[in-house]
Design an enzyme around this catalytic site. Structure first.
Site, PDB file in Angstrom:
ATOM      1  NE  ARG A 171       5.972  -0.701  10.113  1.00  0.00           N
ATOM      2  CZ  ARG A 171       4.863  -0.621   9.378  1.00  0.00           C
ATOM      3  NH1 ARG A 171       4.863   0.108   8.268  1.00  0.00           N
ATOM      4  NH2 ARG A 171       3.757  -1.251   9.738  1.00  0.00           N
ATOM      5  NE  ARG A 193       7.748  -2.654   6.296  1.00  0.00           N
ATOM      6  CZ  ARG A 193       6.432  -2.493   6.389  1.00  0.00           C
ATOM      7  NH1 ARG A 193       5.767  -1.847   5.447  1.00  0.00           N
ATOM      8  NH2 ARG A 193       5.775  -2.979   7.415  1.00  0.00           N
ATOM      9  NE  ARG A 237       1.774  -5.310  10.912  1.00  0.00           N
ATOM     10  CZ  ARG A 237       2.850  -5.047  10.154  1.00  0.00           C
ATOM     11  NH1 ARG A 237       4.036  -5.545  10.477  1.00  0.00           N
ATOM     12  NH2 ARG A 237       2.745  -4.294   9.103  1.00  0.00           N
ATOM     13  CE  LYS A 264      -2.155  -1.149   3.832  1.00  0.00           C
ATOM     14  NZ  LYS A 264      -1.420  -2.420   4.117  1.00  0.00           N
ATOM     15  NE  ARG A 320      -4.928  -1.600   9.701  1.00  0.00           N
ATOM     16  CZ  ARG A 320      -3.796  -1.149   9.138  1.00  0.00           C
ATOM     17  NH1 ARG A 320      -3.743   0.037   8.604  1.00  0.00           N
ATOM     18  NH2 ARG A 320      -2.739  -1.905   9.135  1.00  0.00           N
TER      19      ARG A 320
HETATM   20  P1  AP5 Z   1       4.812  -1.546   1.806  1.00  0.00           P
HETATM   21  O1  AP5 Z   1       4.484  -0.743   0.607  1.00  0.00           O
HETATM   22  O2  AP5 Z   1       5.535  -0.898   2.933  1.00  0.00           O
HETATM   23  O3  AP5 Z   1       3.491  -2.321   2.308  1.00  0.00           O
HETATM   24  P2  AP5 Z   1       2.232  -1.808   3.124  1.00  0.00           P
HETATM   25  O4  AP5 Z   1       1.038  -2.490   2.554  1.00  0.00           O
HETATM   26  O5  AP5 Z   1       2.211  -0.326   3.208  1.00  0.00           O
HETATM   27  O6  AP5 Z   1       2.605  -2.477   4.506  1.00  0.00           O
HETATM   28  P3  AP5 Z   1       2.437  -1.971   6.009  1.00  0.00           P
HETATM   29  O7  AP5 Z   1       3.154  -2.993   6.828  1.00  0.00           O
HETATM   30  O8  AP5 Z   1       2.887  -0.547   6.159  1.00  0.00           O
HETATM   31  O9  AP5 Z   1       0.918  -2.068   6.183  1.00  0.00           O
HETATM   32  P4  AP5 Z   1       0.114  -2.173   7.482  1.00  0.00           P
HETATM   33  O10 AP5 Z   1      -1.253  -1.964   6.970  1.00  0.00           O
HETATM   34  O11 AP5 Z   1       0.327  -3.388   8.288  1.00  0.00           O
HETATM   35  O12 AP5 Z   1       0.772  -1.057   8.393  1.00  0.00           O
HETATM   36  P5  AP5 Z   1       0.335   0.403   8.803  1.00  0.00           P
HETATM   37  O13 AP5 Z   1       1.562   1.210   8.848  1.00  0.00           O
HETATM   38  O14 AP5 Z   1      -0.816   0.869   7.988  1.00  0.00           O
HETATM   39  O15 AP5 Z   1       5.644  -2.819   1.297  1.00  0.00           O
HETATM   40  C1  AP5 Z   1       6.092  -3.801   2.233  1.00  0.00           C
HETATM   41  C2  AP5 Z   1       7.478  -4.291   1.782  1.00  0.00           C
HETATM   42  O16 AP5 Z   1       7.331  -4.998   0.542  1.00  0.00           O
HETATM   43  C3  AP5 Z   1       8.496  -3.175   1.506  1.00  0.00           C
HETATM   44  O17 AP5 Z   1       9.758  -3.627   1.875  1.00  0.00           O
HETATM   45  C4  AP5 Z   1       8.402  -2.963  -0.035  1.00  0.00           C
HETATM   46  O18 AP5 Z   1       9.628  -2.511  -0.563  1.00  0.00           O
HETATM   47  C5  AP5 Z   1       8.069  -4.383  -0.522  1.00  0.00           C
HETATM   48  N1  AP5 Z   1       7.184  -4.407  -1.691  1.00  0.00           N
HETATM   49  C6  AP5 Z   1       6.130  -3.591  -1.966  1.00  0.00           C
HETATM   50  N2  AP5 Z   1       5.523  -3.958  -3.113  1.00  0.00           N
HETATM   51  C7  AP5 Z   1       6.209  -5.039  -3.565  1.00  0.00           C
HETATM   52  C8  AP5 Z   1       6.046  -5.885  -4.711  1.00  0.00           C
HETATM   53  N3  AP5 Z   1       5.059  -5.675  -5.612  1.00  0.00           N
HETATM   54  N4  AP5 Z   1       6.918  -6.912  -4.874  1.00  0.00           N
HETATM   55  C9  AP5 Z   1       7.914  -7.134  -3.966  1.00  0.00           C
HETATM   56  N5  AP5 Z   1       8.119  -6.363  -2.867  1.00  0.00           N
HETATM   57  C10 AP5 Z   1       7.271  -5.334  -2.666  1.00  0.00           C
HETATM   58  O19 AP5 Z   1      -0.225   0.163  10.277  1.00  0.00           O
HETATM   59  C11 AP5 Z   1       0.620  -0.181  11.338  1.00  0.00           C
HETATM   60  C12 AP5 Z   1      -0.189  -0.274  12.630  1.00  0.00           C
HETATM   61  O20 AP5 Z   1      -0.813   1.008  12.909  1.00  0.00           O
HETATM   62  C13 AP5 Z   1      -1.358  -1.262  12.621  1.00  0.00           C
HETATM   63  O21 AP5 Z   1      -0.945  -2.582  12.916  1.00  0.00           O
HETATM   64  C14 AP5 Z   1      -2.261  -0.666  13.710  1.00  0.00           C
HETATM   65  O22 AP5 Z   1      -1.771  -0.937  14.996  1.00  0.00           O
HETATM   66  C15 AP5 Z   1      -2.119   0.835  13.466  1.00  0.00           C
HETATM   67  N6  AP5 Z   1      -3.116   1.338  12.511  1.00  0.00           N
HETATM   68  C16 AP5 Z   1      -2.848   1.931  11.302  1.00  0.00           C
HETATM   69  N7  AP5 Z   1      -3.995   2.263  10.688  1.00  0.00           N
HETATM   70  C17 AP5 Z   1      -5.007   1.870  11.510  1.00  0.00           C
HETATM   71  C18 AP5 Z   1      -6.421   1.911  11.403  1.00  0.00           C
HETATM   72  N8  AP5 Z   1      -7.031   2.442  10.331  1.00  0.00           N
HETATM   73  N9  AP5 Z   1      -7.148   1.394  12.414  1.00  0.00           N
HETATM   74  C19 AP5 Z   1      -6.563   0.878  13.523  1.00  0.00           C
HETATM   75  N10 AP5 Z   1      -5.217   0.790  13.681  1.00  0.00           N
HETATM   76  C20 AP5 Z   1      -4.450   1.285  12.679  1.00  0.00           C
END
Ligand code: AP5
Length: 224
Positions: free
Chosen positions: A162, A130, A173, A18, A91
């Protein structure tokens, strides 16, 4: 429709790509990237009351309570001009309904929900590989390694892993995603403004798929 007025949601499990895709799409269409995860991490790094409130949930890989998230997102959206892309929000069903209410109250609507489909087995390998820089650059030891080990290509600062990217927390997660977030696929699919792209393809192919869907709606930015 002008591309710069687009209102998009990017759905996908942890590690689906994402953040990677959101940066490209926002640059291409001239809209604002709003990531709730990035926002909470920034609050944590700044040591604010909100950052302290959400830190433990994030560390454990569980969701921050809806009421907290909904309030943060509404205040961020209130402050925005032009289009936006929400990454990591909504979410839960409660968050999706709250977003619907917010949009209705402001005479707005979602233009498109973009979903990245991924098999959970691939995610553990992807997320434990990552590495991120405080400047915002994100690397992957498997698919996008830095030129020099452990150092950002852009600013030469040390790369970090992270706190929630350990194997146990990634698995947690993914369970939380399956229970609370995956039902949103059906919710938005039934709403009719939904498209799904295979998130396991190379980054540039995923981008192509997403842009094709957005361009069909808004027209290519090069044409507008
Ligand atoms: P990346 O692009 O970083 O993936 P992402 O989907 O953004 O992953 P996140 O881990 O950031 O998502 P998340 O939803 O768990 O975390 P968030 O920060 O929102 O890519 C991942 C890796 O893969 C990278 O190394 C990249 O280079 C590689 N990659 C990307 N595309 C690729 C491809 N096509 N092929 C190969 N490699 C690739 O949330 C974190 C925490 O915050 C949650 O657990 C929760 O506690 C809280 N939180 C956030 N939002 C909410 C909400 N709305 N409600 C409640 N709690 C929330």
């Amino acid at each position: 429709m002008s591309a710069t007025e687009l209102r998009l949601v990017l759905l996908g499990c942890p590690g689906a790509g994402k953040g990677t895709q959101a940066k490209v799409l926002c640059e291409r269409y001239g809209i604002t990237h709003l990531s709730t995860g990035d926002c909470f991490r920034a609050e944590g790094a700044a040591g604010t009351a909100l950052g302290k409130k959400v830190a433990d949930y994030m560390k454990r890989g569980v969701l921050v309570p809806d009421a907290v998230v909904n309030e943060v997102v509404a205040s961020k959206l209130d402050a925005l001009k032009g289009g936006w892309l929400l990454d990591g929000f909504p979410r839960t069903l409660d968050q999706a309904q709250e977003l619907d209410r917010y949009l209705r109250a402001n005479g707005q609507k979602l233009d498109l929900v973009l979903a990245l489909a991924m098999k959970p087995e691939e995610i553990v390998r992807r997320l434990t590989s990552r590495r991120s820089c405080s400047c915002g650059e994100v690397y992957n030891l498997l698919s996008r390694p830095p030129r020099a080990e452990g150092v950002c290509d852009k600013c030469a600062k040390p790369l970090l892993q992270r706190e929630d990217d350990t194997e146990a927390t990634v698995r947690k997660r993914l369970m939380v995603y399956e229970d609370l977030t995956s039902p949103l696929v059906a919710y938005y699919r039934s709403g009719g403004v939904f498209t799904e792209v295979d998130g396991s393809l190379p980054v540039s192919d995923v981008t192509k798929g997403l842009c094709a869907a957005v361009d069909a709606l808004a027209g290519s930015p090069s044409k507008s």
